[in-house]
Design an enzyme around this catalytic site. Structure first.
Site, mmCIF file in Angstrom:
data_model
loop_
_atom_site.group_PDB
_atom_site.id
_atom_site.type_symbol
_atom_site.label_atom_id
_atom_site.label_comp_id
_atom_site.label_asym_id
_atom_site.label_seq_id
_atom_site.Cartn_x
_atom_site.Cartn_y
_atom_site.Cartn_z
ATOM 1 N N GLU A 17 -29.802 -20.965 -21.265
ATOM 2 C CA GLU A 17 -29.076 -21.345 -20.052
ATOM 3 C C GLU A 17 -28.121 -22.497 -20.362
ATOM 4 O O GLU A 17 -28.501 -23.500 -20.963
ATOM 5 C CB GLU A 17 -30.057 -21.787 -18.957
ATOM 6 C CG GLU A 17 -29.323 -22.141 -17.656
ATOM 7 C CD GLU A 17 -30.268 -22.644 -16.582
ATOM 8 O OE1 GLU A 17 -31.016 -21.825 -16.020
ATOM 9 O OE2 GLU A 17 -30.249 -23.861 -16.301
ATOM 10 N N ALA A 51 -22.596 -26.460 -6.803
ATOM 11 C CA ALA A 51 -22.358 -26.435 -5.353
ATOM 12 C C ALA A 51 -20.918 -26.785 -5.014
ATOM 13 O O ALA A 51 -20.455 -26.506 -3.915
ATOM 14 C CB ALA A 51 -23.309 -27.413 -4.679
ATOM 15 N N HIS A 77 -24.726 -16.718 -12.915
ATOM 16 C CA HIS A 77 -25.476 -17.149 -11.733
ATOM 17 C C HIS A 77 -24.511 -17.141 -10.542
ATOM 18 O O HIS A 77 -23.320 -17.471 -10.693
ATOM 19 C CB HIS A 77 -25.978 -18.598 -11.888
ATOM 20 C CG HIS A 77 -27.020 -18.793 -12.939
ATOM 21 N ND1 HIS A 77 -27.974 -19.783 -12.861
ATOM 22 C CD2 HIS A 77 -27.265 -18.139 -14.105
ATOM 23 C CE1 HIS A 77 -28.762 -19.729 -13.925
ATOM 24 N NE2 HIS A 77 -28.342 -18.750 -14.704
ATOM 25 N N GLY A 108 -29.467 -20.977 -4.079
ATOM 26 C CA GLY A 108 -28.758 -22.161 -4.566
ATOM 27 C C GLY A 108 -29.346 -23.443 -4.032
ATOM 28 O O GLY A 108 -29.951 -23.476 -2.958
ATOM 29 N N ALA A 127 -31.460 -15.286 -1.000
ATOM 30 C CA ALA A 127 -31.032 -14.681 -2.262
ATOM 31 C C ALA A 127 -31.088 -13.150 -2.191
ATOM 32 O O ALA A 127 -30.235 -12.465 -2.763
ATOM 33 C CB ALA A 127 -31.925 -15.190 -3.388
ATOM 34 N N HIS A 157 -46.259 -20.708 -6.836
ATOM 35 C CA HIS A 157 -47.303 -19.692 -6.635
ATOM 36 C C HIS A 157 -48.688 -20.277 -6.894
ATOM 37 O O HIS A 157 -49.679 -19.877 -6.268
ATOM 38 C CB HIS A 157 -47.027 -18.497 -7.561
ATOM 39 C CG HIS A 157 -48.062 -17.431 -7.514
ATOM 40 N ND1 HIS A 157 -49.102 -17.364 -8.417
ATOM 41 C CD2 HIS A 157 -48.243 -16.402 -6.661
ATOM 42 C CE1 HIS A 157 -49.871 -16.326 -8.118
ATOM 43 N NE2 HIS A 157 -49.372 -15.720 -7.064
HETATM 44 P P1 FAD Z 1 -34.509 -17.486 -1.726
HETATM 45 O O1 FAD Z 1 -35.200 -16.311 -2.288
HETATM 46 O O2 FAD Z 1 -33.447 -17.219 -0.719
HETATM 47 O O3 FAD Z 1 -35.614 -18.429 -1.093
HETATM 48 C C1 FAD Z 1 -35.260 -19.626 -0.415
HETATM 49 C C2 FAD Z 1 -36.353 -19.957 0.614
HETATM 50 O O4 FAD Z 1 -36.358 -18.962 1.632
HETATM 51 C C3 FAD Z 1 -37.753 -19.934 0.026
HETATM 52 O O5 FAD Z 1 -38.496 -20.945 0.669
HETATM 53 C C4 FAD Z 1 -38.289 -18.568 0.370
HETATM 54 O O6 FAD Z 1 -39.702 -18.588 0.484
HETATM 55 C C5 FAD Z 1 -37.624 -18.301 1.725
HETATM 56 N N1 FAD Z 1 -37.313 -16.875 1.961
HETATM 57 C C6 FAD Z 1 -36.669 -16.022 1.111
HETATM 58 N N2 FAD Z 1 -36.502 -14.803 1.685
HETATM 59 C C7 FAD Z 1 -37.046 -14.908 2.920
HETATM 60 C C8 FAD Z 1 -37.173 -14.004 4.022
HETATM 61 N N3 FAD Z 1 -36.710 -12.749 3.952
HETATM 62 N N4 FAD Z 1 -37.781 -14.455 5.162
HETATM 63 C C9 FAD Z 1 -38.240 -15.727 5.247
HETATM 64 N N5 FAD Z 1 -38.159 -16.623 4.246
HETATM 65 C C10 FAD Z 1 -37.560 -16.232 3.095
HETATM 66 N N6 FAD Z 1 -29.459 -23.328 -8.087
HETATM 67 C C11 FAD Z 1 -28.111 -23.477 -8.091
HETATM 68 O O7 FAD Z 1 -27.561 -24.107 -7.190
HETATM 69 N N7 FAD Z 1 -27.335 -22.940 -9.109
HETATM 70 C C12 FAD Z 1 -27.885 -22.235 -10.128
HETATM 71 O O8 FAD Z 1 -27.163 -21.754 -11.006
HETATM 72 C C13 FAD Z 1 -29.301 -22.074 -10.142
HETATM 73 N N8 FAD Z 1 -29.907 -21.374 -11.145
HETATM 74 C C14 FAD Z 1 -31.261 -21.165 -11.101
HETATM 75 C C15 FAD Z 1 -31.867 -20.369 -12.094
HETATM 76 C C16 FAD Z 1 -33.240 -20.137 -12.076
HETATM 77 C C17 FAD Z 1 -33.872 -19.287 -13.149
HETATM 78 C C18 FAD Z 1 -34.039 -20.711 -11.030
HETATM 79 C C19 FAD Z 1 -35.512 -20.480 -10.995
HETATM 80 C C20 FAD Z 1 -33.451 -21.488 -10.042
HETATM 81 C C21 FAD Z 1 -32.057 -21.722 -10.057
HETATM 82 N N9 FAD Z 1 -31.441 -22.474 -9.063
HETATM 83 C C22 FAD Z 1 -30.068 -22.645 -9.077
HETATM 84 C C23 FAD Z 1 -32.234 -23.117 -7.999
HETATM 85 C C24 FAD Z 1 -32.470 -22.180 -6.799
HETATM 86 O O9 FAD Z 1 -31.241 -21.811 -6.225
HETATM 87 C C25 FAD Z 1 -33.328 -22.944 -5.802
HETATM 88 O O10 FAD Z 1 -34.625 -23.094 -6.344
HETATM 89 C C26 FAD Z 1 -33.402 -22.390 -4.400
HETATM 90 O O11 FAD Z 1 -34.042 -23.371 -3.588
HETATM 91 C C27 FAD Z 1 -34.245 -21.094 -4.220
HETATM 92 O O12 FAD Z 1 -33.522 -20.061 -4.643
HETATM 93 P P2 FAD Z 1 -33.969 -18.541 -4.424
HETATM 94 O O13 FAD Z 1 -32.889 -17.809 -5.086
HETATM 95 O O14 FAD Z 1 -35.342 -18.277 -4.844
HETATM 96 O O15 FAD Z 1 -33.842 -18.422 -2.817
#
Ligand code: FAD
Length: 298
Positions: A17, A51, A77, A108, A127, A157
């Site tokens: 990364e 961001a 990403h 994000g 996401a 988890h």
């Molecule tokens: P989501 O899956 O949308 O989850 C966000 C929250 O919503 C969680 O609390 C989840 O439980 C809840 N949720 C999801 N779907 C639902 C639903 N249908 N109903 C109700 N609740 C729901 N951040 C950046 O800004 N830029 C990057 O490039 C970046 N790269 C990353 C790479 C990796 C490998 C990882 C692990 C993280 C990265 N992050 C990055 C951080 C990430 O964007 C944050 O951790 C973010 O808070 C969660 O992202 P997510 O994609 O899992 O979101």
């Protein structure tokens, strides 16, 4: 071949990364780092998405350079932060035009200085919606061979009250069309195996690649736990604090990351995704310690 295709081959993948550089000097450093990392023949390199508008355009530039060079597939990403659906479609279309095939769809991190998530009024909230959007845009352009990955969270988890929701969200992502996941950083192999076991027991099939971060200083450890909310193990912090030189600290961090990586691969992880902080030394030492370079892992 897309990342999902590579993962079907069964040989553990090696990937790195990188993040978008903010200054010309940082850009030069990134180029030098990328050249050294490429010598290890990684399967793909992922580029984070910031961001702010500036870091986003730099992310796009780095992805574009990798895509044009045809040396290693870029994993672009993408996040939902502060962008309308129309703006996201534009970015996805740009990437598709550049022949980018692999995306990591994330909600994000909220912009610097804010902690609460607020969706753009015309944007996406989760996401999983971004996973669907990437597929929708690609289909509209007649492009079918794309691959969308997502984030997974073993340390979350491991907390009883979040256990089931971590798996539920992975399921939403898979149903939306995600074909692999990369984890957030964690430090106990048992957290990864427990999450994967629960996911499989509940019918989730996507390969889940663990992310490993060789931590090279106590300062970096503090910053990493601040950013991720995952505490660095006390024995690693203590080894980093007691190291008398930078080299000794890096060696302690690499040894810890190598132990974890070995445990993960032995437990069946489909690859290792190495966080580099755009520095090559620790990443290369980790890959060397693991015998991962040159795709020769058993
Ligand atoms: P989501 O899956 O949308 O989850 C966000 C929250 O919503 C969680 O609390 C989840 O439980 C809840 N949720 C999801 N779907 C639902 C639903 N249908 N109903 C109700 N609740 C729901 N951040 C950046 O800004 N830029 C990057 O490039 C970046 N790269 C990353 C790479 C990796 C490998 C990882 C692990 C993280 C990265 N992050 C990055 C951080 C990430 O964007 C944050 O951790 C973010 O808070 C969660 O992202 P997510 O994609 O899992 O979101």
């Amino acid at each position: 071949m897309t990342i999902a295709g590579l993962l079907r081959h069964g040989r553990p993948t090696l990937s790195y990364e990188l993040f978008p550089p903010r200054t010309p000097a940082a850009e030069e450093n990134l180029r030098a780092t990328a050249r050294l990392l490429l010598d290890t023949q990684p399967d793909f390199m992922s580029i984070t998405y910031g961001a702010s508008g500036t870091t986003r355009s730099t992310s796009r530039k780095v992805v574009q350079l990798l895509a044009e060079a045809h040396t290693v597939p870029p994993l672009a990403h993408l996040t939902c932060v502060d962008q309308s659906r129309a703006e996201l479609i534009e970015v996805i279309e740009e990437y598709l035009e550049e022949d980018v095939k692999d995306f990591l769809a994330l909600r994000g991190d909220p912009p610097r200085g804010t902690t609460t998530w607020r969706p753009h009024p015309d944007g996406l909230n989760y996401a999983s919606q971004l996973v669907s959007l990437v597929h929708e845009v690609a289909r509209a352009h007649g492009i079918l061979d794309i691959c969308v990955g997502v984030a997974a969270f073993p340390a979350t988890h491991a907390m009883e009250r979040w256990r089931q929701s971590t798996i539920d969200v992975l399921r939403y992502k898979e149903h939306a069309g995600a074909s692999f996941a990369i984890t957030q950083v964690f430090y106990e192999a048992s957290q990864y195996t427990a999450m994967v076991e629960d996911a499989r027991a509940q019918g989730i099939e996507m390969p889940i690649i663990p992310e490993v971060m060789p931590i090279v200083s106590a300062k970096r450890a503090a910053r990493a736990s601040e950013l991720t909310g995952v505490p660095t193990p006390a024995e690693l912090v203590s080894a980093l604090e007691q190291a008398e030189t930078d080299d000794a600290a890096r060696a302690a961090g690499v040894a810890h990351a190598a132990r974890l990586s070995r445990e993960l691969l032995d437990a069946g992880a489909p690859g290792i995704h190495v966080i580099t902080f755009n520095q090559s030394a620790a990443a290369l030492e980790l890959v060397d310690a693991m015998g991962l370079a040159g795709r020769s892992l058993p």
